[in-house]
Design an enzyme around this catalytic site. Structure first.
Site, PDB file in Angstrom:
ATOM      1  N   ARG A 164      36.118  39.316  26.019  1.00 15.00           N
ATOM      2  CA  ARG A 164      35.673  38.372  27.051  1.00 15.00           C
ATOM      3  C   ARG A 164      35.066  37.167  26.341  1.00 15.00           C
ATOM      4  O   ARG A 164      34.311  37.319  25.372  1.00 15.00           O
ATOM      5  CB  ARG A 164      34.628  39.006  27.978  1.00 15.00           C
ATOM      6  CG  ARG A 164      35.199  39.999  28.984  1.00 15.00           C
ATOM      7  CD  ARG A 164      36.094  39.332  30.032  1.00 15.00           C
ATOM      8  NE  ARG A 164      36.649  40.249  31.020  1.00 15.00           N
ATOM      9  CZ  ARG A 164      37.835  40.850  30.933  1.00 15.00           C
ATOM     10  NH1 ARG A 164      38.606  40.633  29.885  1.00 15.00           N
ATOM     11  NH2 ARG A 164      38.253  41.656  31.891  1.00 15.00           N
TER      12      ARG A 164
ATOM     13  N   ASP B  42      41.718  35.084  22.427  1.00 11.37           N
ATOM     14  CA  ASP B  42      42.553  35.242  23.626  1.00 11.37           C
ATOM     15  C   ASP B  42      41.729  34.955  24.872  1.00 11.37           C
ATOM     16  O   ASP B  42      42.258  34.944  25.980  1.00 11.37           O
ATOM     17  CB  ASP B  42      43.115  36.672  23.682  1.00 11.37           C
ATOM     18  CG  ASP B  42      44.111  36.841  24.826  1.00 11.37           C
ATOM     19  OD1 ASP B  42      45.043  36.007  24.918  1.00 11.37           O
ATOM     20  OD2 ASP B  42      43.954  37.778  25.630  1.00 11.37           O
TER      21      ASP B  42
ATOM     22  N   GLU C 148      37.029  29.795  30.317  1.00 10.30           N
ATOM     23  CA  GLU C 148      38.482  29.863  30.525  1.00 10.30           C
ATOM     24  C   GLU C 148      38.894  29.752  31.988  1.00 10.30           C
ATOM     25  O   GLU C 148      40.020  29.344  32.290  1.00 10.30           O
ATOM     26  CB  GLU C 148      39.043  31.153  29.933  1.00 10.30           C
ATOM     27  CG  GLU C 148      38.627  32.425  30.682  1.00 10.30           C
ATOM     28  CD  GLU C 148      39.234  33.685  30.079  1.00 10.30           C
ATOM     29  OE1 GLU C 148      39.186  33.849  28.859  1.00 10.30           O
ATOM     30  OE2 GLU C 148      39.753  34.514  30.867  1.00 10.30           O
TER      31      GLU C 148
ATOM     32  N   HIS D  28      44.470  34.303  27.499  1.00 13.77           N
ATOM     33  CA  HIS D  28      44.190  35.619  28.101  1.00 13.77           C
ATOM     34  C   HIS D  28      45.499  36.368  28.390  1.00 13.77           C
ATOM     35  O   HIS D  28      45.768  36.775  29.510  1.00 13.77           O
ATOM     36  CB  HIS D  28      43.359  35.471  29.383  1.00 13.77           C
ATOM     37  CG  HIS D  28      42.498  36.680  29.647  1.00 13.77           C
ATOM     38  ND1 HIS D  28      41.176  36.605  30.013  1.00 13.77           N
ATOM     39  CD2 HIS D  28      42.769  38.021  29.595  1.00 13.77           C
ATOM     40  CE1 HIS D  28      40.684  37.818  30.177  1.00 13.77           C
ATOM     41  NE2 HIS D  28      41.640  38.697  29.925  1.00 13.77           N
TER      42      HIS D  28
HETATM   43  P1  NAI Z   1      36.272  50.808  26.945  1.00  8.17           P
HETATM   44  O1  NAI Z   1      35.292  50.910  28.072  1.00  8.17           O
HETATM   45  O2  NAI Z   1      37.240  51.910  26.711  1.00  8.17           O
HETATM   46  O3  NAI Z   1      35.478  50.552  25.581  1.00  8.17           O
HETATM   47  C1  NAI Z   1      34.386  49.695  25.466  1.00  8.17           C
HETATM   48  C2  NAI Z   1      33.511  50.200  24.322  1.00  8.17           C
HETATM   49  O4  NAI Z   1      32.456  49.272  24.141  1.00  8.17           O
HETATM   50  C3  NAI Z   1      32.882  51.564  24.604  1.00  8.17           C
HETATM   51  O5  NAI Z   1      33.057  52.440  23.517  1.00  8.17           O
HETATM   52  C4  NAI Z   1      31.408  51.234  24.813  1.00  8.17           C
HETATM   53  O6  NAI Z   1      30.537  52.280  24.398  1.00  8.17           O
HETATM   54  C5  NAI Z   1      31.265  50.012  23.935  1.00  8.17           C
HETATM   55  N1  NAI Z   1      30.092  49.220  24.260  1.00  8.17           N
HETATM   56  C6  NAI Z   1      29.438  49.078  25.441  1.00  8.17           C
HETATM   57  N2  NAI Z   1      28.369  48.282  25.296  1.00  8.17           N
HETATM   58  C7  NAI Z   1      28.350  47.914  24.002  1.00  8.17           C
HETATM   59  C8  NAI Z   1      27.463  47.111  23.237  1.00  8.17           C
HETATM   60  N3  NAI Z   1      26.379  46.546  23.782  1.00  8.17           N
HETATM   61  N4  NAI Z   1      27.730  46.943  21.924  1.00  8.17           N
HETATM   62  C9  NAI Z   1      28.813  47.552  21.352  1.00  8.17           C
HETATM   63  N5  NAI Z   1      29.673  48.338  22.028  1.00  8.17           N
HETATM   64  C10 NAI Z   1      29.436  48.513  23.330  1.00  8.17           C
HETATM   65  O7  NAI Z   1      37.020  49.435  27.183  1.00  8.17           O
HETATM   66  P2  NAI Z   1      38.434  48.977  26.608  1.00  8.17           P
HETATM   67  O8  NAI Z   1      39.514  49.401  27.522  1.00  8.17           O
HETATM   68  O9  NAI Z   1      38.520  49.352  25.179  1.00  8.17           O
HETATM   69  O10 NAI Z   1      38.320  47.395  26.760  1.00  8.17           O
HETATM   70  C11 NAI Z   1      37.405  46.633  25.982  1.00  8.17           C
HETATM   71  C12 NAI Z   1      37.309  45.239  26.559  1.00  8.17           C
HETATM   72  O11 NAI Z   1      38.570  44.576  26.376  1.00  8.17           O
HETATM   73  C13 NAI Z   1      37.107  45.203  28.082  1.00  8.17           C
HETATM   74  O12 NAI Z   1      35.745  45.241  28.397  1.00  8.17           O
HETATM   75  C14 NAI Z   1      37.711  43.898  28.487  1.00  8.17           C
HETATM   76  O13 NAI Z   1      36.688  42.939  28.493  1.00  8.17           O
HETATM   77  C15 NAI Z   1      38.681  43.564  27.363  1.00  8.17           C
HETATM   78  N6  NAI Z   1      40.074  43.494  27.807  1.00  8.17           N
HETATM   79  C16 NAI Z   1      40.771  42.331  27.548  1.00  8.17           C
HETATM   80  C17 NAI Z   1      42.090  42.202  27.925  1.00  8.17           C
HETATM   81  C18 NAI Z   1      42.884  40.966  27.624  1.00  8.17           C
HETATM   82  O14 NAI Z   1      43.982  40.781  28.190  1.00  8.17           O
HETATM   83  N7  NAI Z   1      42.426  40.082  26.761  1.00  8.17           N
HETATM   84  C19 NAI Z   1      42.775  43.293  28.654  1.00  8.17           C
HETATM   85  C20 NAI Z   1      41.956  44.483  28.809  1.00  8.17           C
HETATM   86  C21 NAI Z   1      40.657  44.565  28.414  1.00  8.17           C
END
Ligand code: NAI
Length: 348
Positions: A237, A261, A266, A298
């Site tokens: 993000r 990305d 954005e 994105h």
């Molecule tokens: P997820 O929920 O599986 O993993 C997120 C991880 O971040 C978890 O292990 C969590 O414990 C950790 N986390 C939470 N707070 C934290 C902090 N303060 N410091 C460090 N780590 C922390 O989510 P996933 O599926 O891996 O997605 C990650 C991010 O990717 C999403 O939040 C979303 O913003 C982004 N995303 C971007 C896309 C794109 O098209 N550019 C598409 C899909 C997701």
């Protein structure tokens, strides 16, 4: 009678995948091109549910209008929900569902594409050879093999990223608020503190969600702790990075490469063709002027597999809402200052 669902911020690929997904005929989908905003929220009158995306605004003003229009379900066709005031939606009896995972591979592989292109300067070589310029001066890269990568956030995407980076022969350091030591042990990686990761990593890839805690995680102070010439990759993000600090870091050479990305502001630009207009955003214009920065709009999620999974899960979410009371992919509304994902909701 078929339930009517209003989709916002749709493009041709959304219509293509949603109009052919299994079960689409159970609903009447209406695809608005406009983003969901306070103005466009009025369009939801007469619909049974709303389907929104990453740059739609679902704040208190929009929720009030949705509530007046008797919308009781917002189906996010994405994983992140930092743009939804979940607590207020719940206060108004509006439930929110999302697509928690659709293809972590799509996002991690896009992050890899950014890393590879930046390192080997593919974006610059492409323009040179198209102009019959076969000079390779200035295109020196480095071997990823043997270097150290830092992955912040080891959830679904971060873990795939780690596998890819290990495949390149990199040492991987990880940081997560909730480390999974079994995973670290199994995949021969180490969890460490953020400061240690900043100090040691040649490449840092962000895979944590946007929360009040991670807002501007990458700022002037953290950039100064990093190795000179570090490569920063953000496919999570935009507001995880303080753009002004990144620009200064790039100007000083402290940041050697940035693959983005996502971008803090954005919402005003991404997904739109603004090629006939003058760029009004000075920070975005400055970022676009660096030859060691690649910005994509994105699009990390944009693979066939991810789009079909998004459509399938969203249809399942809608079906569940209209036939059941329990929602598998509901986003919780009982948040605290620590867990709330809404920026500024707990204003400091
Ligand atoms: P997820 O929920 O599986 O993993 C997120 C991880 O971040 C978890 O292990 C969590 O414990 C950790 N986390 C939470 N707070 C934290 C902090 N303060 N410091 C460090 N780590 C922390 O989510 P996933 O599926 O891996 O997605 C990650 C991010 O990717 C999403 O939040 C979303 O913003 C982004 N995303 C971007 C896309 C794109 O098209 N550019 C598409 C899909 C997701």
């Amino acid at each position: 009678m078929k339930k009517r669902v209003a989709f916002f911020d749709t493009k041709q690929y959304d219509r293509a995948f949603f109009s052919t997904a299994e079960g689409f005929e159970e609903f009447e989908f209406f695809f608005f091109e406009t983003k969901l905003t306070e103005e466009s929220a009025r369009l939801t009158a007469g619909f049974d549910a709303v389907c929104a995306f990453v740059n739609d605004t679902i704040d208190t003003a929009v929720i009030d209008i949705l509530h007046t229009n008797k919308i009781r379900l917002v189906a996010m066709r994405c994983a992140g929900y930092n743009n939804v005031d979940i607590c207020y939606a719940h206060e108004k009896n509006i439930r929110v569902v999302r697509v928690p995972a659709y293809s972590p591979y799509a996002v991690a592989e896009h992050a890899l594409a950014l890393m590879m292109s930046l390192n080997r300067k593919v974006h610059r070589a492409y323009y040179r050879t198209r102009d019959n310029n076969f000079n390779i001066t200035g295109l020196v890269g480095f071997d990823f093999y043997g270097k150290t990568a830092g992955v912040i956030g080891t959830g679904k995407i971060g873990r795939i990223m780690i596998g890819i980076l290990k495949g390149l022969g990199m040492d991987v350091l990880a940081y997560d608020k909730y480390p999974d030591t079994d995973f670290a042990h199994k995949h021969a990686i180490s969890y460490t503190s953020l400061d240690d990761l900043y100090r040691r990593a040649d490449l840092i890839s962000l895979h944590c969600p946007l929360t009040p805690e991670t807002h501007h995680l990458i700022n002037t102070k953290s950039i100064q702790k990093m190795r000179k010439g570090v490569m920063l990759i953000n496919t999570s993000r935009g507001p995880l990075i303080d753009t002004a600090a990144l620009i200064e870091g790039l100007k000083e050479g402290q940041v050697g490469y940035a693959g983005l990305d996502v971008y803090e502001e954005e919402g005003d630009f991404f997904f739109e063709d603004l090629s006939s207009e003058v760029m009004p955003d000075d920070q975005l214009a400055r970022l676009l002027s660096f030859n060691n920065v690649i910005i994509t709009s994105h699009q990390a999620f944009l693979t066939e597999e991810a789009l079909s999974n998004i459509a399938a899960t969203t249809i399942a979410n809608l079906r569940e809402y209209f036939t059941d009371t329990s929602l598998t992919n509901e986003v919780c509304g009982t948040c605290t200052e620590e867990t709330c994902v809404m920026e500024n909701r707990f204003s400091k």
